[in-house]
Every structure is written in C-alpha cells, then in structure tokens.
Write a protein that holds these residues in place. Structure first.
Motif, PDB file in Angstrom:
ATOM      1  N   MET A 183      78.759 -24.757 -19.644  1.00 53.49           N
ATOM      2  CA  MET A 183      79.859 -24.808 -20.468  1.00 53.49           C
ATOM      3  C   MET A 183      80.548 -26.133 -20.386  1.00 53.49           C
ATOM      4  O   MET A 183      80.444 -27.049 -19.624  1.00 53.49           O
ATOM      5  CB  MET A 183      80.962 -23.776 -19.832  1.00 53.49           C
ATOM      6  CG  MET A 183      82.315 -23.900 -20.628  1.00 53.49           C
ATOM      7  SD  MET A 183      83.163 -22.527 -19.765  1.00 53.49           S
ATOM      8  CE  MET A 183      84.936 -23.177 -20.175  1.00 53.49           C
ATOM      9  N   ALA A 184      81.285 -26.676 -21.710  1.00 54.80           N
ATOM     10  CA  ALA A 184      81.928 -27.811 -21.469  1.00 54.80           C
ATOM     11  C   ALA A 184      83.271 -27.881 -22.384  1.00 54.80           C
ATOM     12  O   ALA A 184      83.506 -26.871 -23.195  1.00 54.80           O
ATOM     13  CB  ALA A 184      80.919 -28.920 -22.264  1.00 54.80           C
ATOM     14  N   TYR A 185      84.032 -28.612 -21.955  1.00 55.52           N
ATOM     15  CA  TYR A 185      85.163 -28.881 -22.578  1.00 55.52           C
ATOM     16  C   TYR A 185      85.058 -30.211 -23.587  1.00 55.52           C
ATOM     17  O   TYR A 185      84.172 -31.049 -23.210  1.00 55.52           O
ATOM     18  CB  TYR A 185      86.512 -29.355 -21.800  1.00 55.52           C
ATOM     19  CG  TYR A 185      86.869 -27.907 -21.028  1.00 55.52           C
ATOM     20  CD1 TYR A 185      87.910 -27.376 -21.342  1.00 55.52           C
ATOM     21  CD2 TYR A 185      86.262 -27.543 -19.732  1.00 55.52           C
ATOM     22  CE1 TYR A 185      88.535 -26.077 -20.785  1.00 55.52           C
ATOM     23  CE2 TYR A 185      86.895 -26.396 -19.000  1.00 55.52           C
ATOM     24  CZ  TYR A 185      87.868 -25.602 -19.678  1.00 55.52           C
ATOM     25  OH  TYR A 185      88.345 -24.520 -19.061  1.00 55.52           O
ATOM     26  N   ILE A 206      84.152 -21.179 -27.870  1.00 52.47           N
ATOM     27  CA  ILE A 206      83.133 -20.859 -28.847  1.00 52.47           C
ATOM     28  C   ILE A 206      81.749 -20.709 -28.122  1.00 52.47           C
ATOM     29  O   ILE A 206      81.403 -21.262 -27.315  1.00 52.47           O
ATOM     30  CB  ILE A 206      82.896 -22.265 -29.926  1.00 52.47           C
ATOM     31  CG1 ILE A 206      84.256 -22.544 -30.428  1.00 52.47           C
ATOM     32  CG2 ILE A 206      82.062 -22.053 -30.801  1.00 52.47           C
ATOM     33  CD1 ILE A 206      84.262 -23.597 -31.351  1.00 52.47           C
ATOM     34  N   ALA A 207      81.403 -19.505 -28.403  1.00 53.00           N
ATOM     35  CA  ALA A 207      79.906 -19.005 -27.742  1.00 53.00           C
ATOM     36  C   ALA A 207      78.937 -19.679 -28.606  1.00 53.00           C
ATOM     37  O   ALA A 207      78.749 -19.394 -29.759  1.00 53.00           O
ATOM     38  CB  ALA A 207      79.858 -17.609 -27.699  1.00 53.00           C
ATOM     39  N   LEU A 223      75.531 -30.549 -27.399  1.00 55.51           N
ATOM     40  CA  LEU A 223      75.846 -29.083 -27.846  1.00 55.51           C
ATOM     41  C   LEU A 223      74.884 -28.204 -27.899  1.00 55.51           C
ATOM     42  O   LEU A 223      74.925 -27.104 -27.516  1.00 55.51           O
ATOM     43  CB  LEU A 223      76.339 -29.315 -29.492  1.00 55.51           C
ATOM     44  CG  LEU A 223      77.573 -29.735 -29.851  1.00 55.51           C
ATOM     45  CD1 LEU A 223      78.031 -29.847 -31.088  1.00 55.51           C
ATOM     46  CD2 LEU A 223      78.865 -28.824 -29.105  1.00 55.51           C
ATOM     47  N   ARG A 224      73.416 -28.788 -28.233  1.00 58.13           N
ATOM     48  CA  ARG A 224      72.329 -27.733 -28.250  1.00 58.13           C
ATOM     49  C   ARG A 224      72.157 -27.313 -27.145  1.00 58.13           C
ATOM     50  O   ARG A 224      71.518 -26.256 -27.028  1.00 58.13           O
ATOM     51  CB  ARG A 224      71.218 -28.561 -28.668  1.00 58.13           C
ATOM     52  CG  ARG A 224      71.158 -28.918 -30.158  1.00 58.13           C
ATOM     53  CD  ARG A 224      69.791 -29.186 -30.718  1.00 58.13           C
ATOM     54  NE  ARG A 224      68.781 -30.091 -30.082  1.00 58.13           N
ATOM     55  CZ  ARG A 224      67.768 -29.603 -29.259  1.00 58.13           C
ATOM     56  NH1 ARG A 224      67.542 -28.492 -29.075  1.00 58.13           N
ATOM     57  NH2 ARG A 224      67.116 -30.407 -28.528  1.00 58.13           N
ATOM     58  N   ARG A 225      72.606 -27.741 -25.641  1.00 56.02           N
ATOM     59  CA  ARG A 225      72.160 -27.164 -24.551  1.00 56.02           C
ATOM     60  C   ARG A 225      73.288 -26.381 -24.002  1.00 56.02           C
ATOM     61  O   ARG A 225      73.357 -26.032 -22.688  1.00 56.02           O
ATOM     62  CB  ARG A 225      71.966 -28.524 -23.540  1.00 56.02           C
ATOM     63  CG  ARG A 225      70.622 -29.316 -23.904  1.00 56.02           C
ATOM     64  CD  ARG A 225      70.789 -30.658 -23.369  1.00 56.02           C
ATOM     65  NE  ARG A 225      69.377 -31.198 -23.549  1.00 56.02           N
ATOM     66  CZ  ARG A 225      68.822 -31.868 -24.724  1.00 56.02           C
ATOM     67  NH1 ARG A 225      69.535 -31.684 -25.663  1.00 56.02           N
ATOM     68  NH2 ARG A 225      67.639 -32.339 -24.823  1.00 56.02           N
ATOM     69  N   LEU A 226      74.498 -26.265 -24.790  1.00 57.17           N
ATOM     70  CA  LEU A 226      75.629 -25.441 -24.231  1.00 57.17           C
ATOM     71  C   LEU A 226      75.671 -24.084 -24.639  1.00 57.17           C
ATOM     72  O   LEU A 226      75.234 -23.785 -25.346  1.00 57.17           O
ATOM     73  CB  LEU A 226      76.973 -26.232 -24.538  1.00 57.17           C
ATOM     74  CG  LEU A 226      77.128 -27.349 -24.258  1.00 57.17           C
ATOM     75  CD1 LEU A 226      78.668 -28.103 -25.061  1.00 57.17           C
ATOM     76  CD2 LEU A 226      77.322 -27.688 -22.570  1.00 57.17           C
ATOM     77  N   ASP A 227      76.229 -23.401 -23.650  1.00 56.92           N
ATOM     78  CA  ASP A 227      76.454 -21.885 -23.634  1.00 56.92           C
ATOM     79  C   ASP A 227      77.693 -21.594 -24.278  1.00 56.92           C
ATOM     80  O   ASP A 227      77.935 -20.560 -25.191  1.00 56.92           O
ATOM     81  CB  ASP A 227      76.052 -21.114 -22.600  1.00 56.92           C
ATOM     82  CG  ASP A 227      74.681 -21.364 -22.028  1.00 56.92           C
ATOM     83  OD1 ASP A 227      73.839 -20.662 -22.823  1.00 56.92           O
ATOM     84  OD2 ASP A 227      74.554 -21.617 -21.136  1.00 56.92           O
ATOM     85  N   LEU A 228      78.853 -22.475 -23.993  1.00 60.68           N
ATOM     86  CA  LEU A 228      80.228 -22.220 -24.206  1.00 60.68           C
ATOM     87  C   LEU A 228      80.836 -23.581 -24.282  1.00 60.68           C
ATOM     88  O   LEU A 228      80.441 -24.496 -23.569  1.00 60.68           O
ATOM     89  CB  LEU A 228      80.621 -21.380 -22.989  1.00 60.68           C
ATOM     90  CG  LEU A 228      81.814 -20.437 -23.356  1.00 60.68           C
ATOM     91  CD1 LEU A 228      81.706 -19.558 -24.666  1.00 60.68           C
ATOM     92  CD2 LEU A 228      82.446 -19.769 -22.191  1.00 60.68           C
ATOM     93  N   LEU A 229      81.738 -23.398 -25.208  1.00 57.80           N
ATOM     94  CA  LEU A 229      82.351 -24.919 -25.568  1.00 57.80           C
ATOM     95  C   LEU A 229      83.914 -24.436 -25.622  1.00 57.80           C
ATOM     96  O   LEU A 229      84.124 -23.519 -26.459  1.00 57.80           O
ATOM     97  CB  LEU A 229      81.916 -25.577 -26.931  1.00 57.80           C
ATOM     98  CG  LEU A 229      82.746 -26.769 -27.299  1.00 57.80           C
ATOM     99  CD1 LEU A 229      82.508 -27.934 -26.492  1.00 57.80           C
ATOM    100  CD2 LEU A 229      82.313 -27.170 -28.998  1.00 57.80           C
ATOM    101  N   VAL A 230      84.795 -25.136 -25.021  1.00 54.66           N
ATOM    102  CA  VAL A 230      86.333 -25.028 -25.293  1.00 54.66           C
ATOM    103  C   VAL A 230      86.477 -26.338 -25.851  1.00 54.66           C
ATOM    104  O   VAL A 230      86.441 -27.747 -25.506  1.00 54.66           O
ATOM    105  CB  VAL A 230      86.782 -25.056 -24.199  1.00 54.66           C
ATOM    106  CG1 VAL A 230      88.428 -25.044 -24.501  1.00 54.66           C
ATOM    107  CG2 VAL A 230      86.730 -23.839 -23.363  1.00 54.66           C
TER     108      VAL A 230
END
Ligand code: SF4
Length: 216
Positions: free
Chosen positions: A102-104, A153-154, A123-130
């Motif tokens: 997850m990342a902010y 954002i999932a 982004l392509r490696r993230l599961d969740l973004l705030v």
C-alpha cells in the motif's frame, strides 16, 4: 526502468495496525515536493537528511519480519522515490510473492497515471493507494487518511473488501522502543493531536522520537 539501489528513509516501523489493512510494516521515505498546510510529518519534507538505505537491506528487513502481511509506503512522498520502491517490492516478492503493498501519495491517482514511467511502475506493484494532498479544511475522522478529498483506491483485488468496511478513524498507535524512546504512527483524527501529545509527554519527562530509527 533505471536500476536504483538506494532509498532515503525518514523512519521505519516493524509492525503497525493503523496505516492500512491488517498488520503491516511501514516505511516513511524522506522528502516531499508538496507543502500541504497542516502536514503532520514536517520532519519528512526536506529531501536532505534521512537515512540512506539500500534496497537489498530493506528487502531483507521486510522479509524477516514475522506476522505482517505487507508494507505501507508513506512519507514524505513515496512517488518521489518510485524506482527504488518498485525495486524494493520486486526484491521482497521474489521471496514472499504474497507480500501486500500500500502507498500514500500527495498526487492524485490520475496524475500518477500520466506521470513518469517509474511512477507508473510503482503503481503497477501496489494493491492499495491513498491519493491526494492533505486539505486541512476537509479534515475528517476517516480511516487511514486525514481529509475527505483523499481516496482509498484498490488497485488489485487483494484489498477490494475494504470499500465495504466502516470508514472511521483507525486511530494512532504509540510504541515504546527497546531504548525507551516513544514513537507514534497513524493518522490523527483531531487537529493539533501531535502538538498536544508532545506537550503532555513533555510534562511527564518524555519526548517523541521522530528521526530515522535505524542506520543502514
Ligand atoms: S503530500 Fe503528505 S507528506 Fe507531503 S506535504 Fe502533503 S501531507 Fe505532508
């Protein structure tokens, strides 16, 4: 994507349950190009400072942590060190393919999608973004984020269920380190939380530690 081997880290935490789903490690990177009024992480904003850590060393640390399901990347601005963080997630997933990420970001998702290739690779490696900047006038006691303009954002199905869960503050966690120092993590649900906490602790002879906690 260029191979980047070092990250500038403001702080890291072995285990946290208030900055994302489940129990997670947290890395606060050093440096953010934005200046949101009321930012609660002022010490992470300058790009100078922090601890220079290698991707390999951070990967070893993450892989060796027990009972966590992933990592949350915070800051500072994680997407200012996107290539190194993408390399870090790759290195961890070589050994733990199920490791969640997850990342902010102070940038909006749409802007990141239009941005530099290294940002899209992270982004392509993230599961969740705030996403989005902190806007003090939109402060709200929401889960994992400080203001109502910020979205959870999932990006994969891994955490899609969080959209159906209560969207209320996860609170903050205080930790006492082995050397007796105090640290805290989380998104404060009320304005002035940090200043009030520091004052109350100072009255009792304690000080919060905010600097990088490990040397590479
Ligand atoms: S994007 Fe985050 S770290 Fe950067 S100034 Fe805004 S709140 Fe602070």
């Amino acid at each position: 994507m260029a191979q980047v081997t070092h990250l500038s880290v403001a702080r890291r935490l072995d285990r946290c349950t208030v900055l994302g789903p489940g129990a997670r490690a947290v890395i606060w990177v050093q440096g953010c190009p934005l200046r949101c009024r009321g930012c609660v992480a002022a010490e992470t904003l300058p790009f100078e400072g922090g601890t220079s850590s290698t991707v390999d060393e951070l990967a070893d640390w993450l892989v060796g942590l027990p009972d966590i399901e992933g990592v949350t990347l915070s800051g500072g601005e994680p997407f200012s060190q996107a290539a190194a963080l993408a390399a870090l997630l790759d290195a961890v997933r070589e050994r733990r393919p199920d490791f969640g990420a997850m990342a902010y970001s102070g940038f909006r998702y749409e802007a990141l999608l239009r941005g530099a290739p290294d940002r899209r690779e992270l982004l392509r490696r993230l599961d969740l973004l705030v996403d989005g900047p902190y806007v003090a006038s939109k402060r709200h006691g929401l889960r994992w984020r400080g203001s109502a303009n910020q979205r959870v954002i999932a990006l994969t199905g891994r955490y899609a269920h969080v959209a159906d869960e209560p969207d209320t503050s996860a609170g903050v966690e205080l930790s006492v380190e082995a050397d007796g120092s105090l640290t805290w993590a989380g998104v404060p649900p009320t304005p002035g939380f940090r200043e009030g906490l520091e004052e109350r602790l100072a009255e009792r002879g304690f000080a919060l530690r905010t600097e990088a906690r490990r040397e590479a």
